[in-house]
Design a protein around this motif. Structure first.
Motif, PDB file in Angstrom:
ATOM      1  N   LYS A 134      59.534  38.520  33.091  1.00 34.78           N
ATOM      2  CA  LYS A 134      59.248  37.248  32.425  1.00 34.78           C
ATOM      3  C   LYS A 134      60.216  36.166  32.893  1.00 34.78           C
ATOM      4  CE  LYS A 134      56.101  38.369  29.228  1.00 34.78           C
ATOM      5  NZ  LYS A 134      54.837  37.729  29.055  1.00 34.78           N
TER       6      LYS A 134
ATOM      7  N   GLU B 110      53.865  36.740  33.905  1.00 35.97           N
ATOM      8  CA  GLU B 110      55.285  36.411  34.040  1.00 35.97           C
ATOM      9  C   GLU B 110      55.693  35.275  33.103  1.00 35.97           C
ATOM     10  OE1 GLU B 110      56.323  35.523  38.055  1.00 35.97           O
ATOM     11  OE2 GLU B 110      55.789  37.503  38.782  1.00 35.97           O
ATOM     12  N   HIS B 111      54.719  34.556  32.617  1.00 35.90           N
ATOM     13  CA  HIS B 111      54.986  33.408  31.754  1.00 35.90           C
ATOM     14  C   HIS B 111      54.671  33.771  30.305  1.00 35.90           C
ATOM     15  CE1 HIS B 111      54.362  31.584  35.705  1.00 35.90           C
ATOM     16  NE2 HIS B 111      55.202  30.653  35.281  1.00 35.90           N
ATOM     17  N   GLU B 112      55.602  33.448  29.420  1.00 29.15           N
ATOM     18  CA  GLU B 112      55.348  33.648  27.998  1.00 29.15           C
ATOM     19  C   GLU B 112      54.803  32.348  27.434  1.00 29.15           C
ATOM     20  OE1 GLU B 112      57.544  34.694  23.793  1.00 29.15           O
ATOM     21  OE2 GLU B 112      58.501  35.322  25.660  1.00 29.15           O
TER      22      GLU B 112
ATOM     23  N   ARG C 148      64.081  30.942  26.831  1.00 29.97           N
ATOM     24  CA  ARG C 148      63.727  32.251  26.273  1.00 29.97           C
ATOM     25  C   ARG C 148      64.849  32.740  25.355  1.00 29.97           C
ATOM     26  NH1 ARG C 148      60.451  35.916  26.861  1.00 29.97           N
ATOM     27  NH2 ARG C 148      59.482  35.152  28.738  1.00 29.97           N
TER      28      ARG C 148
END
Length: 130
Positions: free
Chosen positions: A2, A21-23, A71
């Motif tokens: 991520k 890979e992207h939240e 994050r």
């Protein structure tokens, strides 16, 4: 793996365009509620990574908004909090008329989504290089 950021959005195009890979924290909420959600996450210690009023589109001119935050959460960042609270105050100055959006054709919503996505892409490009 991520990325080091989270995207908070009400734009349905965003989760469609990004990979695992992207939240993406997507919700069907108002523009103002996106800003409130970002503010809540900043209170949890996340950093604001993209400006909540980016672009030349005024908050009452589009129903969509995407904002990037870190994050990882740490201690409360006063600068991030000041920026998001200023954005929320700025939004409060505009008269929102949800009924005006009902008049738009579906293509218009796609245009609004694309504008928000384009602004977000620029932020993602900068964050990924960083």
């Amino acid at each position: 793996m991520k990325k080091d950021y989270i995207i908070i959005t009400n734009n349905p195009l965003v989760p469609q365009m990004l990979d695992e890979e992207h939240e993406v924290d997507y919700s069907e909420i108002s523009y103002e509620d996106v800003l409130g959600k970002v503010r809540d996450r900043i209170h949890e210690g996340h950093l604001l990574l993209s400006h909540p009023l980016s672009g030349s589109v005024k908050p009452n001119e589009t129903p969509y908004k995407s904002v990037m935050i870190s994050r990882k959460a740490g201690k409360l960042d006063e600068r991030s909090l000041s920026i998001i609270e200023g954005a929320i105050r700025s939004c409060a100055k505009f008269e929102f008329k949800s009924e005006k959006y009902r008049e738009f054709m579906p293509e218009t919503f796609k245009d609004f989504q694309l504008i928000d996505w384009t602004l977000l892409q620029s932020a993602i490009s900068s964050a990924d290089v960083w």
